[in-house]
Design a protein around this motif. Structure first.
Motif, PDB file in Angstrom:
ATOM      1  N   UNK A   1       0.823  -1.212   0.000  1.00 18.80           N
ATOM      2  CA  UNK A   1       0.000   0.000   0.000  1.00 18.80           C
ATOM      3  C   UNK A   1       0.860   1.268   0.000  1.00 18.80           C
ATOM      4  N   UNK A   2       2.087   1.169  -0.457  1.00 21.49           N
ATOM      5  CA  UNK A   2       2.997   2.316  -0.383  1.00 21.49           C
ATOM      6  C   UNK A   2       2.414   3.564  -1.052  1.00 21.49           C
ATOM      7  N   UNK A   3       1.630   3.397  -2.105  1.00 20.14           N
ATOM      8  CA  UNK A   3       1.086   4.573  -2.803  1.00 20.14           C
ATOM      9  C   UNK A   3       0.066   5.320  -1.943  1.00 20.14           C
ATOM     10  N   UNK A   4      -0.419   4.693  -0.874  1.00 19.75           N
ATOM     11  CA  UNK A   4      -1.362   5.350   0.033  1.00 19.75           C
ATOM     12  C   UNK A   4      -0.678   5.856   1.301  1.00 19.75           C
ATOM     13  N   UNK A   5       0.637   5.818   1.279  1.00 16.63           N
ATOM     14  CA  UNK A   5       1.418   6.298   2.429  1.00 16.63           C
ATOM     15  C   UNK A   5       2.086   7.612   2.064  1.00 16.63           C
ATOM     16  N   UNK A   6       1.854   8.627   2.879  1.00 15.69           N
ATOM     17  CA  UNK A   6       2.519   9.917   2.713  1.00 15.69           C
ATOM     18  C   UNK A   6       3.714   9.962   3.655  1.00 15.69           C
ATOM     19  N   UNK A   7       4.884  10.271   3.105  1.00 12.69           N
ATOM     20  CA  UNK A   7       6.082  10.400   3.925  1.00 12.69           C
ATOM     21  C   UNK A   7       6.405  11.883   4.128  1.00 12.69           C
ATOM     22  N   UNK A   8       6.655  12.263   5.352  1.00 10.03           N
ATOM     23  CA  UNK A   8       7.140  13.604   5.651  1.00 10.03           C
ATOM     24  C   UNK A   8       8.475  13.460   6.373  1.00 10.03           C
ATOM     25  N   UNK A   9       9.399  14.332   6.034  1.00  7.75           N
ATOM     26  CA  UNK A   9      10.728  14.246   6.639  1.00  7.75           C
ATOM     27  C   UNK A   9      10.688  14.673   8.095  1.00  7.75           C
ATOM     28  N   UNK A  10      11.732  14.307   8.806  1.00  5.71           N
ATOM     29  CA  UNK A  10      11.883  14.739  10.193  1.00  5.71           C
ATOM     30  C   UNK A  10      11.804  16.264  10.243  1.00  5.71           C
ATOM     31  N   UNK A  11      11.026  16.784  11.187  1.00  5.24           N
ATOM     32  CA  UNK A  11      10.779  18.226  11.210  1.00  5.24           C
ATOM     33  C   UNK A  11      10.942  18.793  12.612  1.00  5.24           C
ATOM     34  N   UNK A  12      10.983  20.120  12.685  1.00  7.69           N
ATOM     35  CA  UNK A  12      11.078  20.809  13.964  1.00  7.69           C
ATOM     36  C   UNK A  12       9.890  20.418  14.842  1.00  7.69           C
ATOM     37  N   UNK A  13      10.132  20.311  16.143  1.00  6.99           N
ATOM     38  CA  UNK A  13       9.096  19.798  17.028  1.00  6.99           C
ATOM     39  C   UNK A  13       7.835  20.657  17.063  1.00  6.99           C
ATOM     40  N   UNK A  14       7.930  21.955  16.786  1.00  8.96           N
ATOM     41  CA  UNK A  14       6.727  22.787  16.744  1.00  8.96           C
ATOM     42  C   UNK A  14       5.939  22.498  15.466  1.00  8.96           C
ATOM     43  N   UNK A  15       6.636  22.386  14.334  1.00  6.09           N
ATOM     44  CA  UNK A  15       5.963  21.993  13.086  1.00  6.09           C
ATOM     45  C   UNK A  15       5.314  20.622  13.228  1.00  6.09           C
ATOM     46  N   UNK A  16       5.966  19.746  13.980  1.00 10.14           N
ATOM     47  CA  UNK A  16       5.438  18.395  14.164  1.00 10.14           C
ATOM     48  C   UNK A  16       4.052  18.422  14.800  1.00 10.14           C
TER      49      UNK A  16
END
Length: 395
Positions: free
Chosen positions: A265-280
């Motif tokens: 189901x990889x096409x239904x998975x959105x990946x977001x990179x590691x981000x600042x804890x407030x953005x998280x």
């Protein structure tokens, strides 16, 4: 996915953006002074165990205790002001020459050292367990070298301390056998910026009547590259859910790329990179379901509850594995859902159904959020930390 949420602050002054002179000045301005030492500022252990606690102490209106944090290249300078201190908190700092010099100076001036640790990484008897929990290859000698060295050095730092602080009762019981004065529990909490923005996100959900659009999104927020085994606890059930329900998607934030059973189901998975804890916090707020799976090991059952309260404060429902800390944090079925290994299918289906019933979702998520804002508030850590350090406040 929840929509119309406020953007993160355009600029965030991190709690560790300060000069040593500023930190020393703030610390020495207090009636009682405590120095925290840590290797180098980062967004995980340092943020929760050092920066957040130091900031909370220094903003306690009636507090007599002021604190400062100091890292690798500052330890020798810190040694010069040891006579002005009441205590030194050694936060997961491996033994080295600079710490030895600091410890010797502290001993000569009667300044106690307190060890702080948030993981079961201070006893080499658990080295192989830690390696296994983190997915390290036991046939690679370099891994043994790294983990025996790191944990052995932490144990040497612990041996130089009189007391200890940690995140939960399991770790406290482990640490108590090593230190003369026992171990105290000082919980992880939010910091001021994180909590303020989380409140804005929660208020926006309420004002927008918990408006959402598109598929129900299940979010997994991976803190380190080592979480493949933890994710596997839920990934098979999550894959079955996607097999059965075309209106569900997945968001993975952080380092995880090995999808395991979810790979088809990889096409239904959105990946977001590691981000600042407030953005998280915004990324967590956008999803309807946050998952916190943990493989059942002695290492993982000592984990804290932060994966729950970071989601709860922005009004996001959590499904989590059972651990002592998560069992204590979550009222099962009321503020979140606790799942044993065989219960993830049912728990995920329940969570998705809940997300689709806006009224029912709000009726559970909002009280859970308000409770989390009170229980893990940035200023709630000053009292347990002051109580833990009280025996050492000698001035």
């Amino acid at each position: 996915m929840f929509t119309d949420l406020p953007e993160p602050p355009s600029s965030v002054k991190d709690l560790w953006d300060s000069s040593m002179a500023e930190r020393v000045g703030t610390m020495l301005d207090g009636e009682h002074r405590v120095a925290f030492v840590y290797r180098t500022p980062d967004t995980s252990t340092f943020r929760y165990r050092v920066a957040n606690t130091v900031d909370a102490l220094n903003h306690e209106p009636a507090g007599r205790l002021r604190a400062g944090w100091f890292c690798d290249d500052e330890l020798r300078a810190l040694t010069r002001i040891v006579p002005e201190l009441d205590a030194i908190v050694v936060a997961r700092y491996p033994w080295n020459a600079a710490l030895r010099e600091l410890a010797q100076k502290a001993t000569s001036h009667g300044v106690p050292m307190i060890f702080d640790c948030d993981d079961l990484v201070f006893d080499v008897d658990f080295a192989e367990l830690v390696m296994s929990s983190l997915g390290k290859d036991p046939d690679v000698n370099a891994e043994w070298d790294v983990w025996f060295a790191y944990m052995g050095r932490l144990n040497a730092s612990l041996a130089a301390c009189r007391g200890a602080t940690t995140t939960n009762s399991l770790l406290a019981s482990r640490l108590s056998g090593y230190v003369e004065d026992g171990a105290a529990i000082v919980p992880n909490v939010l910091n001021r910026t994180q909590q303020e923005y989380s409140r804005e996100l929660l208020d926006a959900k309420v004002a927008g009547r918990w408006r959402r659009s598109g598929p129900v999104t299940v979010g997994y927020f991976s803190g380190t590259p080592s979480h493949v085994r933890d994710f596997a606890v839920a990934s098979t059930a999550l894959a079955r859910l996607l097999d059965e329900d075309d209106d569900v998607s997945v968001r993975i934030v952080g380092y995880l790329d090995d999808l395991g059973a979810l790979e088809p189901h990889r096409e239904r998975v959105e990946f977001q990179k590691f981000m600042h804890y407030v953005e998280l916090q915004r990324s967590i707020a956008e999803v309807e379901v946050n998952i916190a799976p943990l493989s059942h090991t002695a290492f993982n059952i000592c984990k804290s509850d932060l994966k729950f309260f970071e989601a709860a404060v922005v009004g996001t429902w959590t499904v989590a594995s059972h651990t002592p800390s998560l069992d204590e944090a979550i009222e099962d079925g009321v503020t979140g859902r606790l799942a044993k290994a065989h219960e993830w299918d049912a728990a995920l289906h329940e969570a998705v159904a809940l997300a689709r019933d806006t009224t029912a979702y709000a009726d559970r998520a909002l009280p859970a959020a308000e409770d989390a804002h009170a229980r893990w508030a940035w200023d709630s850590v000053a009292e347990p930390l002051t109580r833990a350090l009280e025996p050492y406040l000698r001035r």
